[in-house]
Design an enzyme around this catalytic site. Structure first.
Site, PDB file in Angstrom:
ATOM      1  N   ASN A  60       0.816  -1.207   0.000  1.00 51.04           N
ATOM      2  CA  ASN A  60       0.000   0.000   0.000  1.00 51.04           C
ATOM      3  C   ASN A  60       0.854   1.263   0.000  1.00 51.04           C
ATOM      4  O   ASN A  60       2.047   1.239   0.298  1.00 51.04           O
ATOM      5  CB  ASN A  60      -0.896   0.012   1.231  1.00 51.04           C
ATOM      6  CG  ASN A  60      -0.113  -0.156   2.524  1.00 51.04           C
ATOM      7  OD1 ASN A  60       0.202  -1.272   2.911  1.00 51.04           O
ATOM      8  ND2 ASN A  60       0.231   0.952   3.185  1.00 51.04           N
ATOM      9  N   ASP A  77      -5.920  -0.629   1.785  1.00 49.60           N
ATOM     10  CA  ASP A  77      -4.817  -1.495   2.209  1.00 49.60           C
ATOM     11  C   ASP A  77      -4.848  -2.828   1.467  1.00 49.60           C
ATOM     12  O   ASP A  77      -4.543  -3.876   2.030  1.00 49.60           O
ATOM     13  CB  ASP A  77      -4.854  -1.716   3.725  1.00 49.60           C
ATOM     14  CG  ASP A  77      -3.585  -2.390   4.235  1.00 49.60           C
ATOM     15  OD1 ASP A  77      -2.527  -2.213   3.628  1.00 49.60           O
ATOM     16  OD2 ASP A  77      -3.662  -3.106   5.254  1.00 49.60           O
ATOM     17  N   CYS A  87      -1.989   0.011  20.468  1.00 47.33           N
ATOM     18  CA  CYS A  87      -1.755  -1.247  21.192  1.00 47.33           C
ATOM     19  C   CYS A  87      -2.410  -2.457  20.551  1.00 47.33           C
ATOM     20  O   CYS A  87      -1.992  -3.595  20.790  1.00 47.33           O
ATOM     21  CB  CYS A  87      -2.263  -1.129  22.631  1.00 47.33           C
ATOM     22  SG  CYS A  87      -1.790   0.391  23.476  1.00 47.33           S
TER      23      CYS A  87
END
Length: 681
Positions: free
Chosen positions: A263, A306, A608
């Protein structure tokens, strides 16, 4: 001894003079000498001692547990009874194929803080073998050559700028005495390329850049100059992306190398600018002698979702339209299966291989260019299928010349909520997807209410461009594939089960619980007349660490190498991993406002989630809901000061602050409380 050495030297010279060559991978069925077994990457072995008639008696010969709970994605190489494979953090093993005994081990002792700049776990997909050397691309951007007998480093070269967020996860490819390797890091804003190095010395022979650089520095060639015209503004300042982070194929007859590209930086046109953004999300062929462009094909022009084109590229000779064509095939992340002429790049055919695609309504029958659906590709929030992991990702597929079918790990019904962050600016110290993590609108609830996506092993007829059969999986994520002359297809799953299917109709004939989720592809070979199947079990990678909800019972745990043969009866020993039961009620008693918890959720999802799991439900790495009171109270030292950096948890000080850590504490405690407290009827 001197006479024996002299005799061997003379014999070697005589054999070379008369034109003797060692068996090639195509004819050497006893070994597995390269990533896809042969240069065509069909992952088909003619061995048939393990067959549809005998597979019911397949049993474990040996298993060696490895000291890691992170993803294992490597394809083991096997030569003359020795297995060469890689674990997480680029650790290399040489093992006796019959017994599993470690012959040698090499650990490059990488800097664990580099985990900060790794998209999808500390994985490696294997080695290349050429003459007496093994070649490995490292997560820090080095390419190394090891002596295959001892594991000693022969040479090492830095293929990337070590000050930038490059990494290497793919297996190298050997082509005409050169070692060819790409790199990863598009989300961090690097400029993608592939390079070729002399296999004997490590000296660079050539480099092919995938996206344009600074126009003021001049373009490397006319092809990059042409690509620059398909970009908007000065996006070269962001590195532009387009990395070739997965395998590279080679056709010796045409002397062409094939690879897919990733991408752009950022994902979204609303942030990156209009245009096809060449050569991102492309299938590319270059001449192996000098790296010059032969042709390109772009499955997803101006990619907005993506949809890398880095999925495996498989070669075959197929009869299409009444004549035999030399083709290149790919089950693209975007949901379409492409068949191209591998000499010219001509689009021969393309069809959706999953249902429910929402980003496009089909392909132009002449050019293969997608027909985008109305209302996609802008700045408004949209729910798009397939999701960013794709209908099929890096997991190797297989082809059986006996059935004429391609076997693919496929996913249907996955979707991803895209909303470009219109305030995004490039940050070299952070992931630059450009997604707005603060979105809390109605599409968020709609996405959560969607039915679970479905994983399957798909048998695809590439000539007719239609499915021959489907073998639905109880879990979404399934691993790489192996096809054999015994009319079998082997594949592992996220729940740790290795399965053998009948290649002609998909009937399950055998299964074995390996104790840990499988994403790597199995291989098969023979030693002393006995056929073996070997697979690496180790749950992790992008999907494994992300631990996306509604994907089925994935099984994290310690990784291992397992080997099977007919009649074997060894018992598997598995070291326990994880938690039994829900987390305990947190000892922390302070209350957190909904606003603070929501902010913590957004910080978590932005930083995270790719390692510690969606909704703070961990997989291969620690489940933060089980954190002790001391861990939660020390979160600032962990997140900001890098207290656990030596273990692979680097400091995030450059992108989060003390207020973000307080919000994270509130969010993690709230998630622990939700899991620990029974839901009232």
């Amino acid at each position: 001894m001197k006479r024996l050495a002299l005799a061997c030297t003379v014999l070697t010279g005589v054999l070379a003079f008369i034109g003797f060559r060692a068996p090639s991978p195509a004819t050497d069925s006893a070994n597995w000498l390269m990533y896809g077994r042969t240069n065509d990457d069909q992952r088909f072995s003619p061995l048939n001692q393990i067959s549809e008639q005998t597979v019911a008696n397949l049993g474990l010969v040996w298993s060696q547990e490895l000291p890691t709970t992170r993803g294992l994605e490597a394809t083991p190489l096997v030569e003359d009874g020795v297995i060469y494979t890689t674990s997480s953090w680029n650790v290399v093993y040489a093992m006796d194929a019959k017994t599993g005994k470690t012959l040698w081990q090499y650990d490059p002792a990488l800097d664990r803080t580099r985990a900060f700049f790794l998209c999808c776990d500390t994985v490696n997909r294997g080695l290349a073998l050429y003459q007496n050397k093994l070649y490995e691309g490292l997560l820090d951007g080095r390419l190394i050559a090891l002596d295959k007998h001892t594991g000693a480093v022969v040479w090492s070269t830095q293929t990337t700028d070590p000050t930038k967020a490059y990494s290497i996860t793919s297996a190298p490819r050997i082509a005409d005495g050169k070692v060819v390797i790409g790199n990863a890091g598009a989300e961090y804003g690097v400029r993608g390329y592939i390079s070729a190095y002399d296999a004997e010395t490590g000296k660079m022979a050539w480099r092919f850049y995938i996206v344009p650089g600074n126009p003021k520095d001049g373009f490397e060639n006319k092809d990059i100059a042409r690509a620059a015209k398909t970009w908007s503004g000065d996006k070269w300042k962001n590195g532009a992306g387009g990395t070739a982070w997965e395998g590279i194929g080679y056709d010796p007859a045409l002397d062409l190398l094939y690879f897919g590209t990733g991408n752009g930086t950022a994902w979204y046109r609303a942030l990156r600018g209009a245009g096809d953004a060449l050569y991102t999300s492309c299938i590319i062929a270059v001449h192996a002698k000098d790296g010059s462009l032969a042709w390109y094909f772009q499955p997803t022009p101006g990619d907005n979702w993506d949809y890398d084109a880095t999925q495996p590229l498989m070669q075959a000779d197929l009869k299409i339209g009444g004549r035999t064509r030399k083709v290149l095939m790919q089950a693209n992340k975007n949901g379409f299966f492409y068949v191209l002429d591998r000499g010219t790049g001509e689009f021969l055919s393309g069809t959706a291989y999953i249902s429910g695609i929402t980003w496009a309504t089909g392909l132009d029958p002449k050019t293969g260019r997608p027909i985008e659906a109305a209302g996609v590709g802008g700045s408004a929030p949209t729910l798009i299928s397939p999701d960013t992991f794709g209908a099929h990702n890096w997991h190797p597929m297989a082809f059986s010349p006996a059935t004429g079918l391609v076997y693919v790990s496929a996913k249907t019904g996955s979707a991803y909520l895209h909303r470009p962050d219109t305030g995004w600016t490039y940050n070299p110290d952070s992931k630059n997807t450009g997604i707005d993590q603060s979105y809390n609108g109605p599409l968020k609830a709609k996405a959560a209410a969607m039915p679970p996506p479905i994983g399957e092993l798909l048998a695809w007829d590439p000539v007719a461009q239609k499915a021959a059969w489907h073998a639905q999986s109880p879990v979404l994520e399934t691993g790489g594939v192996l096809a054999t002359g015994g009319n079998l297809v082997f594949q592992g799953r996220a729940d740790g089960v290795l399965v053998a299917y009948r290649a002609t109709d998909g009937k399950q004939l055998w299964a074995f619980d390996t104790g840990t989720g499988i994403i790597a592809p199995p291989v098969t070979y023979s030693v002393d007349g006995v056929q073996y199947v070997t697979v690496m079990a180790g749950w992790g990678g992008g999907a494994g660490l992300g631990n996306v909800a509604k994907t089925g019972p994935a099984k994290p745990g310690y990784g291992r190498v397992l080997t099977f043969a007919v009649g074997a009866t060894a018992k598997l020993k598995v070291t326990p991993f994880g938690h039994d039961g829900p987390p305990p009620m947190p000892e922390l008693t302070y209350d957190s406002s909904p606003e603070l918890v929501l902010k913590g959720e957004q910080v978590y999802n932005g930083n995270c989630v790719t390692c510690h799991g969606r909704n703070a439900v961990g997989g291969a790495l620690p489940d933060l809901r089980y954190s002790s009171k001391g861990t939660i109270e020390s979160l600032d030292k962990i997140v900001l000061d890098g207290m656990l950096a030596p273990a692979g948890m680097p400091s995030f000080r450059k992108i989060v602050g003390p207020d973000d850590v307080k919000a994270l504490q509130a969010y993690i405690v709230s998630r622990a409380r939700a899991a620990a407290t029974p839901v009232k009827p």
